[in-house]
Design a protein around this motif. Structure first.
Motif, PDB file in Angstrom:
ATOM      1  N   ILE A   1     -22.892 -12.155 -23.199  1.00 45.18           N
ATOM      2  CA  ILE A   1     -24.312 -12.497 -23.124  1.00 45.18           C
ATOM      3  C   ILE A   1     -24.688 -13.178 -24.436  1.00 45.18           C
ATOM      4  CG2 ILE A   1     -26.662 -11.693 -22.774  1.00 45.18           C
ATOM      5  CD1 ILE A   1     -25.013 -11.039 -20.378  1.00 45.18           C
ATOM      6  N   ALA A   2     -25.225 -14.398 -24.348  1.00 39.58           N
ATOM      7  CA  ALA A   2     -25.638 -15.133 -25.542  1.00 39.58           C
ATOM      8  C   ALA A   2     -27.067 -14.742 -25.910  1.00 39.58           C
ATOM      9  CB  ALA A   2     -25.554 -16.639 -25.294  1.00 39.58           C
ATOM     10  N   CYS A   3     -27.274 -14.413 -27.192  1.00 38.11           N
ATOM     11  CA  CYS A   3     -28.605 -14.051 -27.699  1.00 38.11           C
ATOM     12  C   CYS A   3     -28.866 -14.831 -28.981  1.00 38.11           C
ATOM     13  CB  CYS A   3     -28.687 -12.550 -27.998  1.00 38.11           C
ATOM     14  SG  CYS A   3     -28.424 -11.479 -26.567  1.00 38.11           S
ATOM     15  N   ALA A   4     -30.004 -15.513 -29.037  1.00 37.43           N
ATOM     16  CA  ALA A   4     -30.331 -16.324 -30.209  1.00 37.43           C
ATOM     17  C   ALA A   4     -30.549 -15.448 -31.437  1.00 37.43           C
ATOM     18  CB  ALA A   4     -31.577 -17.168 -29.940  1.00 37.43           C
ATOM     19  N   ASP A   5     -30.128 -15.953 -32.598  1.00 37.78           N
ATOM     20  CA  ASP A   5     -30.323 -15.226 -33.850  1.00 37.78           C
ATOM     21  C   ASP A   5     -31.797 -14.965 -34.136  1.00 37.78           C
ATOM     22  OD1 ASP A   5     -27.610 -15.206 -34.328  1.00 37.78           O
ATOM     23  OD2 ASP A   5     -27.631 -17.014 -35.566  1.00 37.78           O
ATOM     24  N   ALA A   6     -32.671 -15.822 -33.581  1.00 36.90           N
ATOM     25  CA  ALA A   6     -34.103 -15.692 -33.856  1.00 36.90           C
ATOM     26  C   ALA A   6     -34.701 -14.439 -33.238  1.00 36.90           C
ATOM     27  CB  ALA A   6     -34.841 -16.929 -33.336  1.00 36.90           C
ATOM     28  N   TRP A   7     -33.977 -13.789 -32.323  1.00 38.16           N
ATOM     29  CA  TRP A   7     -34.530 -12.628 -31.616  1.00 38.16           C
ATOM     30  C   TRP A   7     -33.647 -11.394 -31.831  1.00 38.16           C
ATOM     31  CZ3 TRP A   7     -38.674 -15.111 -31.026  1.00 38.16           C
ATOM     32  CH2 TRP A   7     -38.729 -16.398 -30.495  1.00 38.16           C
ATOM     33  N   PRO A   8     -33.668 -10.778 -33.011  1.00 39.75           N
ATOM     34  CA  PRO A   8     -32.838  -9.585 -33.247  1.00 39.75           C
ATOM     35  C   PRO A   8     -33.178  -8.440 -32.316  1.00 39.75           C
ATOM     36  CG  PRO A   8     -34.434  -9.907 -35.028  1.00 39.75           C
ATOM     37  CD  PRO A   8     -34.459 -11.147 -34.206  1.00 39.75           C
ATOM     38  N   GLY A   9     -34.438  -8.342 -31.895  1.00 47.57           N
ATOM     39  CA  GLY A   9     -34.806  -7.290 -30.950  1.00 47.57           C
ATOM     40  C   GLY A   9     -34.116  -7.467 -29.618  1.00 47.57           C
ATOM     41  N   LEU A  10     -33.957  -8.716 -29.174  1.00 43.84           N
ATOM     42  CA  LEU A  10     -33.254  -8.996 -27.922  1.00 43.84           C
ATOM     43  C   LEU A  10     -31.787  -8.605 -28.028  1.00 43.84           C
ATOM     44  CD1 LEU A  10     -32.897 -10.201 -25.118  1.00 43.84           C
ATOM     45  CD2 LEU A  10     -32.820 -12.472 -26.155  1.00 43.84           C
ATOM     46  N   ILE A  11     -31.171  -8.878 -29.163  1.00 41.04           N
ATOM     47  CA  ILE A  11     -29.769  -8.492 -29.373  1.00 41.04           C
ATOM     48  C   ILE A  11     -29.618  -6.977 -29.219  1.00 41.04           C
ATOM     49  CG2 ILE A  11     -27.886  -8.424 -31.067  1.00 41.04           C
ATOM     50  CD1 ILE A  11     -29.061 -11.049 -32.234  1.00 41.04           C
ATOM     51  N   LYS A  12     -30.556  -6.241 -29.815  1.00 38.23           N
ATOM     52  CA  LYS A  12     -30.524  -4.775 -29.732  1.00 38.23           C
ATOM     53  C   LYS A  12     -30.710  -4.312 -28.281  1.00 38.23           C
ATOM     54  CE  LYS A  12     -32.855  -0.694 -31.702  1.00 38.23           C
ATOM     55  NZ  LYS A  12     -33.528  -0.182 -30.492  1.00 38.23           N
ATOM     56  N   LEU A  13     -31.669  -4.913 -27.566  1.00 30.35           N
ATOM     57  CA  LEU A  13     -31.919  -4.529 -26.178  1.00 30.35           C
ATOM     58  C   LEU A  13     -30.715  -4.817 -25.294  1.00 30.35           C
ATOM     59  CD1 LEU A  13     -35.599  -5.785 -25.720  1.00 30.35           C
ATOM     60  CD2 LEU A  13     -34.826  -3.407 -25.789  1.00 30.35           C
TER      61      LEU A  13
END
Length: 247
Positions: free
Chosen positions: A86-98
């Motif tokens: 799953i690709a997650c942008a660096d700009a959204w650390p909360g999304l990476i955690k979720l």
């Protein structure tokens, strides 16, 4: 997996006094395979993988399904099993955690790692069962092949529509502030208002997204085939309550 007739033909050449190297060059079969057939001609019975069972957390699965349909892929391991990425942008650390939390809740105890890329990270998890949990997996890009949910998936999405909407918006959507101007008593004034967008090249994924929006009472419009816009005040308020901007 070589047919039995192919195995017999290779062994017949060996029985004529030919070397394994010679037979391998002629048939294109490795020496190791030919050597193993000298001890056992019949292929071993194929092992069938047990079904992985239902996701441990259906709500987390539906959210992860949205992330996968937007920015995910499944690829085969060179030996066995599959990687979910799953690709997650660096700009959204909360999304990476979720995303990490959703994978851990869907398959507790499974291994996870993060691979840095330019401008984003790949959340990677290995399992033999990812294609069973995400049967939308297939060759080619998602927007170039049909994407439909299995009945058991659709039942979960219908049970947790907001999690599905949230996963799709967190992957391929955004919350922005639009502006416009109006004449008020002869004076032009600027007005700002929030708006949600969802963008995807797959007409099938767009259809799945708008189906869930209809289910939860969100009004939307489609300005072009790849974009869905939500701008009505009440509908934006619903999305703010259940989805919110990425962080």
């Amino acid at each position: 997996m070589y047919e039995l007739s192919t195995r017999r033909r290779a062994l017949a050449l060996v029985s004529q006094g030919r070397s394994l190297n010679s037979v391998s060059r002629e048939t294109g079969i490795s020496r190791a395979a030919i050597r193993s057939w000298q001890h056992r001609l019949e292929p071993l019975p194929r092992m069938t993988l047990p079904a992985p069972g239902p996701p441990a957390d259906e709500s987390a699965y539906v959210y992860l399904l949205g992330l996968y349909l937007g920015d995910g892929c499944i690829s085969a391991h060179p030996r066995a099993g599959y990687y979910l990425r799953i690709a997650c942008a660096d700009a959204w650390p909360g999304l990476i955690k979720l995303c990490r939390e959703a994978i851990a809740r869907v398959r507790p105890g499974i291994g996870l790692c993060t691979q840095p890329k330019q401008g984003c990270v790949m959340i990677v998890s290995y399992s033999r069962h990812w294609p069973r949990l995400f049967p939308q997996h297939g060759p080619g890009k998602k927007h170039e092949r049909p994407i439909f949910l299995e009945p058991w998936q659709q039942a979960m999405v219908d049970e947790h529509p907001w999690e599905f909407v949230r996963g799709l918006i967190h992957s391929d959507g955004c919350r922005i502030t639009n502006w416009t101007t109006r004449m008020v008593r002869g004076e032009q004034k600027r007005y700002e208002y929030p708006r949600y967008f969802f963008t995807n090249l797959s007409a099938d994924i767009i259809r799945l997204f708008t189906r869930s929006l209809n289910q939860v009472g969100v009004e939307w419009r489609q300005p072009n085939p790849r974009n869905i816009s939500v701008a009505k005040k009440a509908s934006v308020a619903l999305l703010d309550l259940h989805v919110g901007p990425k962080y």
